[in-house]
Design a protein around this motif. Structure first.
Motif, short mmCIF file in Angstrom:
data_model
loop_
_atom_site.label_atom_id
_atom_site.label_comp_id
_atom_site.label_asym_id
_atom_site.label_seq_id
_atom_site.Cartn_x
_atom_site.Cartn_y
_atom_site.Cartn_z
N LEU A 53 6.56 -24.28 -1.09
CA LEU A 53 5.18 -23.94 -1.44
C LEU A 53 4.55 -23.31 -0.21
CD1 LEU A 53 2.81 -24.27 -3.50
CD2 LEU A 53 2.34 -26.46 -2.39
N SER A 54 3.94 -22.15 -0.39
CA SER A 54 3.28 -21.46 0.72
C SER A 54 1.99 -20.85 0.20
CB SER A 54 4.20 -20.38 1.28
OG SER A 54 3.60 -19.72 2.38
N GLY A 55 0.87 -21.37 0.66
CA GLY A 55 -0.41 -20.88 0.18
C GLY A 55 -0.54 -21.11 -1.31
N GLU A 56 -0.82 -20.04 -2.04
CA GLU A 56 -1.00 -20.12 -3.49
C GLU A 56 0.28 -19.84 -4.27
OE1 GLU A 56 -3.95 -21.18 -4.72
OE2 GLU A 56 -4.47 -21.41 -2.59
N HIS A 57 1.42 -19.73 -3.57
CA HIS A 57 2.67 -19.37 -4.23
C HIS A 57 3.74 -20.45 -4.10
CE1 HIS A 57 1.50 -14.90 -3.41
NE2 HIS A 57 0.89 -15.38 -4.48
N VAL A 58 4.56 -20.55 -5.12
CA VAL A 58 5.76 -21.36 -5.10
C VAL A 58 6.93 -20.39 -5.11
CG1 VAL A 58 7.15 -23.08 -6.32
CG2 VAL A 58 4.66 -23.22 -6.40
N PHE A 102 6.17 -17.62 -7.89
CA PHE A 102 5.28 -18.06 -8.96
C PHE A 102 3.89 -18.33 -8.39
CE2 PHE A 102 9.57 -19.45 -9.90
CZ PHE A 102 9.74 -19.09 -11.23
N VAL A 103 2.88 -18.21 -9.23
CA VAL A 103 1.53 -18.65 -8.87
C VAL A 103 1.54 -20.18 -8.97
CG1 VAL A 103 -0.91 -18.58 -9.50
CG2 VAL A 103 0.51 -16.52 -9.76
N SER A 124 8.51 -19.29 4.36
CA SER A 124 7.44 -18.36 4.02
C SER A 124 6.18 -18.67 4.81
CB SER A 124 7.12 -18.44 2.52
OG SER A 124 6.13 -17.49 2.18
N ASP A 125 5.40 -17.61 5.02
CA ASP A 125 4.04 -17.73 5.52
C ASP A 125 3.23 -16.62 4.85
OD1 ASP A 125 4.66 -15.37 6.90
OD2 ASP A 125 4.59 -16.29 8.89
N ALA A 126 2.03 -16.37 5.30
CA ALA A 126 1.18 -15.35 4.67
C ALA A 126 1.75 -13.94 4.82
CB ALA A 126 -0.22 -15.41 5.26
#
Length: 181
Positions: A53-58, A102-103, A124-126
């Motif tokens: 999970l990174s920010g708003e994404h999986v 994914f969102v 992951s990161d931004a």
């Protein structure tokens, strides 16, 4: 722990959500963290090998064909007490995987791309989604899945056994790769 190292990369908890596979070749389920209620599956994620999970994404690494056959063969041996077998008899097959985005809130799929992905290297990161393809580290755009850059070849262990995995870690715009050799 007794079993393949990558199994630990199939559970993420954040806030009121849990993202988990409930079986070796099961899809990623999104569950309410307080009640355990199953909210939805991440579409076409059966055979997920990793979830982050990174920010708003999986993001998930999915093994085409609903999973890694070697895990199904290993499953009955999990309670033998012989952790050494996982390092001798079971190795990464170096075949292509799907990386899926994914969102996080809705579970709707953003993109999917296919590549060889070394076990336990999804990060992951931004700025990007990173992975080791068995030869080099690749960065793809977190919103589109399009490749942004790739390193030159970096060294790694010749055989990636199920009791080991190369590592990628990203923090404050620094990416660290360890191939295990």
């Amino acid at each position: 722990k007794s079993g393949p190292t990558m199994l630990a990369r199939r559970l993420v908890a954040s806030g009121d959500r849990v993202y988990v596979t409930l079986g070796i070749n099961a899809p990623v389920k999104v569950m309410d963290a307080a009640t355990g209620e199953e909210l939805h599956d991440l579409e076409d994620s059966g055979g997920a090998d990793e979830v982050i999970l990174s920010g708003e994404h999986v993001y998930s690494v999915v093994i085409p064909g609903q999973g890694l056959a070697e895990l199904a063969k290993f499953a009955p041996l999990l309670n033998t007490g012989d952790q050494g077998r996982v390092g001798k008899e079971f190795k990464w097959d170096e075949k292509p995987r799907k990386i899926m985005a994914f969102v996080a809130d809705t579970g709707s799929q953003l993109w999917s791309t296919e590549s060889v992905v070394a076990p336990m290297t999804l990060a992951s990161d931004a700025n990007g989604v990173y992975f080791h393809d068995g030869d080099k580290v690749i960065c793809v755009d977190p919103d589109t899945g399009e490749q942004k850059w790739a390193t030159e070849a970096i060294s790694r262990k010749s055989a990636v056994t199920f009791n080991f995995g190369p590592k990628l870690v990203v923090h404050d715009d620094i990416l660290i790769a360890a191939g295990g050799n």
